[in-house]
Design a protein around this motif. Structure first.
Motif, PDB file in Angstrom:
ATOM      1  N   ARG A 106       7.974 -15.596 -13.976  1.00  0.00           N
ATOM      2  CA  ARG A 106       6.593 -15.126 -13.819  1.00  0.00           C
ATOM      3  C   ARG A 106       5.928 -15.764 -12.604  1.00  0.00           C
ATOM      4  O   ARG A 106       5.195 -15.104 -11.863  1.00  0.00           O
ATOM      5  N   GLU A 107       6.214 -17.044 -12.394  1.00  0.00           N
ATOM      6  CA  GLU A 107       5.657 -17.728 -11.234  1.00  0.00           C
ATOM      7  C   GLU A 107       6.215 -17.142  -9.931  1.00  0.00           C
ATOM      8  O   GLU A 107       5.499 -17.001  -8.941  1.00  0.00           O
ATOM      9  N   ARG A 108       7.504 -16.819  -9.953  1.00  0.00           N
ATOM     10  CA  ARG A 108       8.123 -16.234  -8.762  1.00  0.00           C
ATOM     11  C   ARG A 108       7.495 -14.876  -8.447  1.00  0.00           C
ATOM     12  O   ARG A 108       7.209 -14.558  -7.277  1.00  0.00           O
ATOM     13  N   GLU A 109       7.284 -14.056  -9.476  1.00  0.00           N
ATOM     14  CA  GLU A 109       6.652 -12.747  -9.272  1.00  0.00           C
ATOM     15  C   GLU A 109       5.236 -12.915  -8.733  1.00  0.00           C
ATOM     16  O   GLU A 109       4.809 -12.164  -7.838  1.00  0.00           O
ATOM     17  N   LEU A 110       4.515 -13.883  -9.283  1.00  0.00           N
ATOM     18  CA  LEU A 110       3.157 -14.133  -8.791  1.00  0.00           C
ATOM     19  C   LEU A 110       3.189 -14.561  -7.330  1.00  0.00           C
ATOM     20  O   LEU A 110       2.382 -14.096  -6.517  1.00  0.00           O
ATOM     21  N   LEU A 111       4.130 -15.442  -6.986  1.00  0.00           N
ATOM     22  CA  LEU A 111       4.244 -15.907  -5.601  1.00  0.00           C
ATOM     23  C   LEU A 111       4.542 -14.743  -4.662  1.00  0.00           C
ATOM     24  O   LEU A 111       3.959 -14.644  -3.566  1.00  0.00           O
ATOM     25  N   GLU A 112       5.438 -13.849  -5.070  1.00  0.00           N
ATOM     26  CA  GLU A 112       5.761 -12.692  -4.233  1.00  0.00           C
ATOM     27  C   GLU A 112       4.540 -11.801  -4.042  1.00  0.00           C
ATOM     28  O   GLU A 112       4.308 -11.275  -2.949  1.00  0.00           O
ATOM     29  N   ARG A 113       3.767 -11.621  -5.103  1.00  0.00           N
ATOM     30  CA  ARG A 113       2.560 -10.799  -4.979  1.00  0.00           C
ATOM     31  C   ARG A 113       1.557 -11.435  -4.014  1.00  0.00           C
ATOM     32  O   ARG A 113       0.960 -10.756  -3.182  1.00  0.00           O
ATOM     33  N   LEU A 114       1.384 -12.726  -4.160  1.00  0.00           N
ATOM     34  CA  LEU A 114       0.437 -13.419  -3.276  1.00  0.00           C
ATOM     35  C   LEU A 114       0.889 -13.336  -1.819  1.00  0.00           C
ATOM     36  O   LEU A 114       0.067 -13.131  -0.917  1.00  0.00           O
ATOM     37  N   ARG A 115       2.184 -13.505  -1.588  1.00  0.00           N
ATOM     38  CA  ARG A 115       2.699 -13.412  -0.221  1.00  0.00           C
ATOM     39  C   ARG A 115       2.522 -12.001   0.332  1.00  0.00           C
ATOM     40  O   ARG A 115       2.210 -11.817   1.518  1.00  0.00           O
ATOM     41  N   ILE A 162      -4.393  -3.233  -3.083  1.00  0.00           N
ATOM     42  CA  ILE A 162      -2.979  -3.620  -2.967  1.00  0.00           C
ATOM     43  C   ILE A 162      -2.424  -4.008  -4.339  1.00  0.00           C
ATOM     44  O   ILE A 162      -1.305  -3.655  -4.696  1.00  0.00           O
ATOM     45  N   VAL A 163      -3.225  -4.733  -5.114  1.00  0.00           N
ATOM     46  CA  VAL A 163      -2.798  -5.100  -6.468  1.00  0.00           C
ATOM     47  C   VAL A 163      -2.599  -3.844  -7.310  1.00  0.00           C
ATOM     48  O   VAL A 163      -1.646  -3.742  -8.092  1.00  0.00           O
ATOM     49  N   GLU A 164      -3.490  -2.869  -7.139  1.00  0.00           N
ATOM     50  CA  GLU A 164      -3.355  -1.605  -7.871  1.00  0.00           C
ATOM     51  C   GLU A 164      -2.043  -0.908  -7.516  1.00  0.00           C
ATOM     52  O   GLU A 164      -1.353  -0.356  -8.382  1.00  0.00           O
ATOM     53  N   LEU A 165      -1.681  -0.939  -6.231  1.00  0.00           N
ATOM     54  CA  LEU A 165      -0.408  -0.349  -5.814  1.00  0.00           C
ATOM     55  C   LEU A 165       0.762  -1.066  -6.485  1.00  0.00           C
ATOM     56  O   LEU A 165       1.679  -0.431  -7.019  1.00  0.00           O
ATOM     57  N   ASP A 187       6.729  -5.149   2.841  1.00  0.00           N
ATOM     58  CA  ASP A 187       7.665  -5.895   1.995  1.00  0.00           C
ATOM     59  C   ASP A 187       7.597  -5.433   0.544  1.00  0.00           C
ATOM     60  O   ASP A 187       8.612  -5.416  -0.163  1.00  0.00           O
ATOM     61  N   VAL A 188       6.389  -5.065   0.084  1.00  0.00           N
ATOM     62  CA  VAL A 188       6.246  -4.549  -1.279  1.00  0.00           C
ATOM     63  C   VAL A 188       7.002  -3.230  -1.416  1.00  0.00           C
ATOM     64  O   VAL A 188       7.744  -2.997  -2.372  1.00  0.00           O
ATOM     65  N   LEU A 189       6.804  -2.337  -0.431  1.00  0.00           N
ATOM     66  CA  LEU A 189       7.488  -1.046  -0.465  1.00  0.00           C
ATOM     67  C   LEU A 189       9.001  -1.218  -0.364  1.00  0.00           C
ATOM     68  O   LEU A 189       9.768  -0.556  -1.075  1.00  0.00           O
ATOM     69  N   ALA A 190       9.441  -2.118   0.518  1.00  0.00           N
ATOM     70  CA  ALA A 190      10.885  -2.339   0.690  1.00  0.00           C
ATOM     71  C   ALA A 190      11.505  -2.880  -0.591  1.00  0.00           C
ATOM     72  O   ALA A 190      12.590  -2.447  -1.006  1.00  0.00           O
ATOM     73  N   GLY A 191      10.825  -3.819  -1.229  1.00  0.00           N
ATOM     74  CA  GLY A 191      11.334  -4.349  -2.495  1.00  0.00           C
ATOM     75  C   GLY A 191      11.396  -3.279  -3.567  1.00  0.00           C
ATOM     76  O   GLY A 191      12.346  -3.227  -4.353  1.00  0.00           O
TER      77      GLY A 191
END
Length: 355
Positions: free
Chosen positions: A91-100, A116-119, A147-151
């Motif tokens: 969960r922390e890793r996912e949060l970190l990725e979102r913040l980045r 962006i969060v909504e996306l 990076d969000v789209l690529a992931g």
């Protein structure tokens, strides 16, 4: 030792020591004449035991049971702690990725952050329709983080959503190439395939051609095929062997033949393409169906050397191959006759009238 001294030596606040006392975790064995708590050396050791177990993530209730119940074994509890810790880290890793991802998009205000969060929340939906809507309905004024789209592209199994994601990624402000490059090196063939498909649809980006060239050597035939089609359309002749192999295997063979035709006509490798196809035609392992596919590929080339091979195949020992080749030769001859007639009529129209 009074409570203040214990607090100084152990690093546990006096307030927490009183809480331990109230819970029965660490009760001082004595009291001074004035009624103050007085801790023995054994009490202090117990304080350190409590703090050690707390550092492992145990609750105070679990610590009390561990210290008081002689039959309480740590193995099951430690296994649970490992699982809970792994879940928390994920969960922390996912949060970190979102913040980045939010940081990389350089939001100008909280409204941008919320969009962006909504996306990202839409992309996490279990509904394919909802994920596709999240991609296509995003605000044009707020660029989607590449990076969000690529992931999301690398994780998406639905072909319609994946297509929408690749479309959005190719038009995003960033390129997401670092994420796609990591996907192209994944041990999962499906992830590598999605990465190559996305790279193929990206604009001319530094490093993209090299990644596609590496994918030509991939162990998975689908990955090699997607890379070969993309490179062939860009005029890279190194894709020829893989494209010929696709014709032989019947994997996207029509597309592969069309790309081979373009390479032969426009990129000066007609002899190389024809030779590769002929080598497969003459291979002892080539069955009738494979040789027909190769014959069809030769027809797509529309070059003189390919026509010569087709004329030879019109007399092939395999009747099915001979019939297909004869039909193609007839069509090519008809085209040639029509072209000659058109040239004659054009020349006649340019003659000067007699006086």
């Amino acid at each position: 030792m009074l409570i203040g001294e214990v607090a100084r030596h152990s690093g546990v606040s006096a307030r927490m020591l009183r809480h331990y006392d109230a819970l029965g975790l660490v009760r001082p064995t004595g009291r001074t004449v004035g009624g103050y708590r007085e801790y023995s050396a054994e009490d202090v050791r117990r304080v350190f035991h409590v703090e050690s177990l707390r550092s492992l993530g145990l609750s105070l209730k679990q610590i009390g049971r561990a210290l008081q119940d002689p039959g309480f074994t740590p193995s099951a509890l430690v296994s649970d702690l490992i699982r809970w810790t792994e879940d928390r880290l994920e969960r922390e890793r996912e949060l970190l990725e979102r913040l980045r991802a939010i940081d990389a998009s350089a939001p100008t205000g909280w409204r941008d952050v919320l969009r962006i969060v909504e996306l990202m929340q839409g992309l996490d939906s279990a509904s394919a329709a909802r994920r596709q809507q999240a991609v296509l309905a995003r605000s044009e004024g707020v660029p989607a983080p590449a990076d969000v789209l690529a992931g999301a592209v690398l994780a998406e199994s639905d072909p319609h959503v994946a297509g929408a994601l690749r479309w959005a990624l190719a038009r995003s402000d960033g390129d997401g190439m670092a994420t796609l490059a990591a996907g192209a090196r994944s041990e999962d063939a499906d992830i590598r395939r999605r990465a190559v498909l996305a790279i193929a649809e990206m604009p001319e980006t530094p490093g993209a051609a090299a990644m596609l060239a590496d994918a030509l050597r991939d162990a998975d035939t689908r990955v090699r095929g997607h890379a070969a089609l993309a490179l062939g359309r860009r005029g890279v002749t190194a894709a020829v062997p893989v494209l010929v192999g696709m014709v032989v295997e019947g994997s996207n063979d029509v597309e592969a033949a069309e790309v081979l035709g373009t390479l032969a006509r426009d990129h000066g490798c007609a002899d190389r393409v024809v030779s590769a196809l002929v080598a497969e035609l003459d291979a002892p392992t080539a069955d009738s169906a494979t040789r027909i596919c190769l014959t069809q590929a030769l027809f797509e080339l529309s070059v003189a050397t390919a026509r010569e091979v087709l004329r030879r195949l019109a007399s092939d020992d395999d009747r099915a191959v001979a019939l297909v080749a004869s039909a193609f030769v007839g069509e090519l001859d008809g085209r040639s006759a029509g072209d000659r007639g058109a040239r004659v009529r054009s020349a006649s129209g340019r003659r000067k009238p007699r006086r």
